[in-house]
Scaffold this active site. Structure first.
Site, PDB file in Angstrom:
ATOM      1  N   ASP A 264      -1.507 -18.232   0.624  1.00 60.39           N
ATOM      2  CA  ASP A 264      -2.523 -19.047   1.277  1.00 60.39           C
ATOM      3  C   ASP A 264      -2.157 -20.510   1.074  1.00 60.39           C
ATOM      4  OD1 ASP A 264      -6.162 -19.225   1.216  1.00 60.39           O
ATOM      5  OD2 ASP A 264      -4.643 -20.267   2.386  1.00 60.39           O
TER       6      ASP A 264
HETATM    7  C1  GLC Z   1      -6.731 -22.135   4.292  1.00 63.55           C
HETATM    8  C2  GLC Z   1      -7.540 -20.892   4.035  1.00 63.55           C
HETATM    9  C3  GLC Z   1      -6.981 -19.645   4.688  1.00 63.55           C
HETATM   10  C4  GLC Z   1      -6.284 -20.006   5.987  1.00 63.55           C
HETATM   11  C5  GLC Z   1      -5.091 -20.874   5.648  1.00 63.55           C
HETATM   12  C6  GLC Z   1      -4.342 -21.334   6.905  1.00 63.55           C
HETATM   13  O1  GLC Z   1      -6.629 -22.880   3.110  1.00 63.55           O
HETATM   14  O2  GLC Z   1      -7.835 -20.567   2.684  1.00 63.55           O
HETATM   15  O3  GLC Z   1      -8.060 -18.734   4.872  1.00 63.55           O
HETATM   16  O4  GLC Z   1      -5.869 -18.831   6.658  1.00 63.55           O
HETATM   17  O5  GLC Z   1      -5.437 -22.016   4.873  1.00 63.55           O
HETATM   18  O6  GLC Z   1      -5.171 -22.169   7.672  1.00 63.55           O
END
Ligand code: GLC
Length: 713
Positions: A264
């Site tokens: 993430d």
């Molecule tokens: C964010 C979120 C995640 C998302 C990712 C890409 O920090 O935690 O849910 O898919 O970044 O945007």
């Protein structure tokens, strides 16, 4: 095959020799830099930057996300499959959470429908729309179980129950993956953030992890989800994005997951903040060795791991395994054969009709004393008041991808579309969502005074839930509570419409407002769906997927709790309770009212004794005792009364939406596969133990008819 077609076919093959050979030979031709490049994922800002295009040409990017529109993804893909040395196509990701351009209810709202088919349909529609705009991978469904409404991301999931959460996770994976890849996130335990504080540490026992937080991920894996996203949080000190127990032992060795894991955002780099890595390279080594295949946004894998591979601090086979997972995924998606994957989106009218239907199913009627609802469309004058009454932005919710406010039907517009000629609708904003100005109260009070009924539309801003949006208090923001009281003081009957991304705590409203509907954030058709319910075109059938506490101090409060050694007893001081509030919630999990009433009778079980391999069928008669058709959600809970471990007082194990005409009775069947009544025993192995299982069938987790059966060895 005609000459022209043959020529074209060869051209495609030449353009992407990877399609002509198997992946093993492709891997064998990749340099270490190209291998690490496949593990690199970066965010664009709508379009790929020149630097990112250069990385594509150099084979140093496996995918991009936040490239918006086929007009922007296609040229980048063309660079990948014609200008890079090995012509490996890219993944194009995006957070398509509950719609791409046509925005459906937020997942927590959709979970209130208790309708997995609806969830599958909206996910399918969202995937189709996203694919038409060049996306081939979404970072959804979010399947984190959440028991703490202070945590803003409760809005993105399916609430507190692993059974409901598992069914919806699988449904959404099936829906998305009709056209694009899905990602089950955030693996795992993110929703257990201590104190509901975003990104905070978690303390989750292995048993609770396996019984509560992991099941929706397992359901997603069993449904064939292409990828999982590793979470930001730690679990008892071990960060999820560097946690071999999670991403290797459980995910791959126990579950046999063959897809890939993406971190993430910068969660690989954040292993340094967690204090488990002393450098970027060490953080990258920890993440890759734990089983995080693709590094989102840190650029550590591509920049810092080659030296560790050369010095064998990372075995090359670990890199090769991760690269093969990415290549196999691209092949599974058909990218080597058809890198541009042109799609057309379903007609907008079809998508909006689906949005309206599902939004209607997602509305929960919390209160309707003296039945002010449904409203009479010929009511003389109706006041529509509140900062969310004619707001086009907030109904889209906290994360609405390409959703546009201009697409939203507001509650005011919905109400106006419902009333008959001659009925006057007066509108007053009354206040802001969060500001302290009360100057608008006078106009709101005046509107209420002249009306037969006052509809107040109150709640949160969309970005007060979702990521990085934990709240330490759960009342109505700003001066909305005071606005509500001022309007109620006019004596005009009030109908409260809530728009929010989490359970709220409205101590005054619960006791003083006769009619309350929970609408969450319903998306583009919010106003029409809300008006459908307010005026009775749709009889509300939503049920709460998450507990509504009475007061903040009760949190965390959830229905599937254990009994304790001193279960609450109002007649015994020395039992588990508070001295100042009841231990029960304001509205329990599974609760929701209807414009009609349902009664339950004649609960029977197909067997008094059953073995683990057996299925016990519960039958119950459900009657629509009112004068209006309606849909109830018949829920079946079990309790393992005596076991080697203390077990929850209720666990949801089956439910069914049942539509009944007035006075209609129906015998409803709900099946219990005894093997599903497992838990993790003292030896941390799954077990179904012999003994008495109490069975409860009713309209929520707090009531119902009871029966029991013996599980025998
Ligand atoms: C964010 C979120 C995640 C998302 C990712 C890409 O920090 O935690 O849910 O898919 O970044 O945007």
């Amino acid at each position: 095959m005609s000459r022209l077609c043959h020529t074209l076919f060869c051209a495609v093959l030449l353009a992407s020799p990877a399609a002509a050979q198997n992946l093993d030979s492709l891997l064998g031709r990749m340099t270490l830099a190209e291998k690490l490049g496949q593990l690199n994922l970066l965010s664009a800002n709508g379009q790929a930057s020149p630097q990112q295009l250069q990385l594509v040409r150099a084979g140093k990017l496996g995918g991009l996300f936040n490239v918006i529109g086929a007009e922007n993804t296609t040229p980048v893909q063309r660079v990948a499959v014609t200008e890079s040395r090995l012509k490996i196509p890219l993944l194009f990701g995006l957070d398509v959470i509950h719609g791409y351009r046509t925005i459906f209810p937020i997942p927590l709202g959709e979970a209130s429908s208790f309708d997995p088919d609806a969830a599958e349909a909206t996910a399918r529609a969202a995937g189709q729309e996203a694919a038409a705009f060049g996306i081939n991978w979404t970072y959804a469904p979010m399947v984190d179980i959440a028991r703490d409404p202070r945590w803003g991301r409760i809005a993105e999931g399916s609430g507190e129950d692993p059974y409901l959460g598992s069914l919806l996770a699988a449904a959404r994976v099936r829906g998305f993956q009709q056209t694009i890849f899905a990602t089950a996130k955030h693996f795992a335990g993110y929703g257990a953030a201590e104190a509901g504080r975003e990104y905070n540490e978690t303390e989750i026992s292995q048993r609770t992890m396996r019984e509560i937080y992991l099941p929706p991920f397992k359901a997603a894996v069993d449904a064939g989800v292409a990828s999982l996203m590793s979470a930001f949080n730690d679990i008892a000190g071990v960060p999820a994005s560097g946690n071999a127990w999670l991403t290797d032992t459980v995910l791959r060795r126990e579950w046999g997951f063959t897809g890939f894991v993406v971190s993430d955002w910068t969660s690989v780099a954040e292993l340094i903040n967690h204090g488990v890595a002393g450098s970027r390279a060490e953080a990258g080594r920890r993440g890759l060795m734990a089983g995080v295949d693709m590094d989102m946004q840190s650029s550590i894998y591509v920049d810092s791991l080659a030296a560790l591979v050369r010095s064998n601090r990372i075995p090359l086979r670990v890199v090769d395994s991760a690269v093969m997972r990415i290549l196999r995924a691209k092949k599974r998606l058909g990218l080597f054969r058809d890198p541009y994957r042109a799609h057309t989106a379903p007609p907008n009218a079809e998508l909006r009709a689906l949005a309206r239907r599902v939004a209607g199913e997602s509305i929960v009627l919390l209160k309707n004393e003296r039945s002010p609802l449904p409203l009479d469309p010929n009511a003389g004058t109706i006041a529509v008041i509140g900062p969310l009454a004619d707001n086009k932005e907030e109904p889209l919710g906290p994360w609405h991808t390409q959703g546009q406010a201009s697409d939203v039907v507001t509650v005011l517009q919905g109400v106006k579309s419902k009333v008959v000629a001659g009925t006057q609708v007066v509108y007053a904003q009354g206040s802001g969502i969060e500001d302290s100005a009360t100057a608008g109260f006078a106009e709101a009070v005046a509107a209420a005074r002249q009306a037969k009924v006052a509809i107040l539309v109150l709640g949160e801003r969309g970005d007060m839930s979702g990521e990085a949006a934990s709240r330490s208090s759960l009342g109505l923001p700003g001066v909305q509570e005071q606005l509500l009281e001022a309007v109620a003081a006019t004596g005009t009957p009030v109908v409260l419409v809530l728009m929010n991304g989490r359970p709220l705590i409205l101590e005054w409203a619960w006791d003083h407002v006769p009619a309350i509907v929970e609408t969450w954030f319903l998306g583009v058709e919010a106003g029409n769906a809300t008006a459908d319910v307010l005026f009775g075109a749709v009889n509300p059938s939503g049920r709460l997927p998450v507990t509504f506490p009475r007061v903040l101090g009760q949190i965390p409060l959830y229905y599937n709790h254990r009994n304790t050694g001193r279960p609450p007893d109002p007649n015994n001081k020395y039992t588990s309770k508070y001295i100042d509030v009841p231990v029960t919630p304001r509205y329990p999990f599974g609760f929701g009212l209807s414009y009609t009433t349902f009664s339950y009778s004649n609960l029977k079980l197909s067997a008094a004794r059953a073995r683990v391999a057996d299925t016990v069928t519960a039958t119950v008669t459900v009657t629509n005792a009112g004068n209006r058709e309606g849909t109830d959600v018949v829920q079946l809970y079990v309790r393992d009364e005596v076991a080697s471990l203390s077990r929850p007082v209720r666990e949801l194990k089956a439910f069914r939406r049942v539509a009944l005409r007035p006075a209609e009775s129906r015998t409803v069947e709900l099946r219990i596969a005894v093997r599903d009544l497992w838990f993790y025993g003292l030896d941390m192995k799954r077990v179904v133990e012999p003994g008495t299982f109490r069975v409860f069938v009713g309209p929520s987790s707090a009531e119902g008819l009871e029966a029991s059966f013996e599980c025998i060895p």
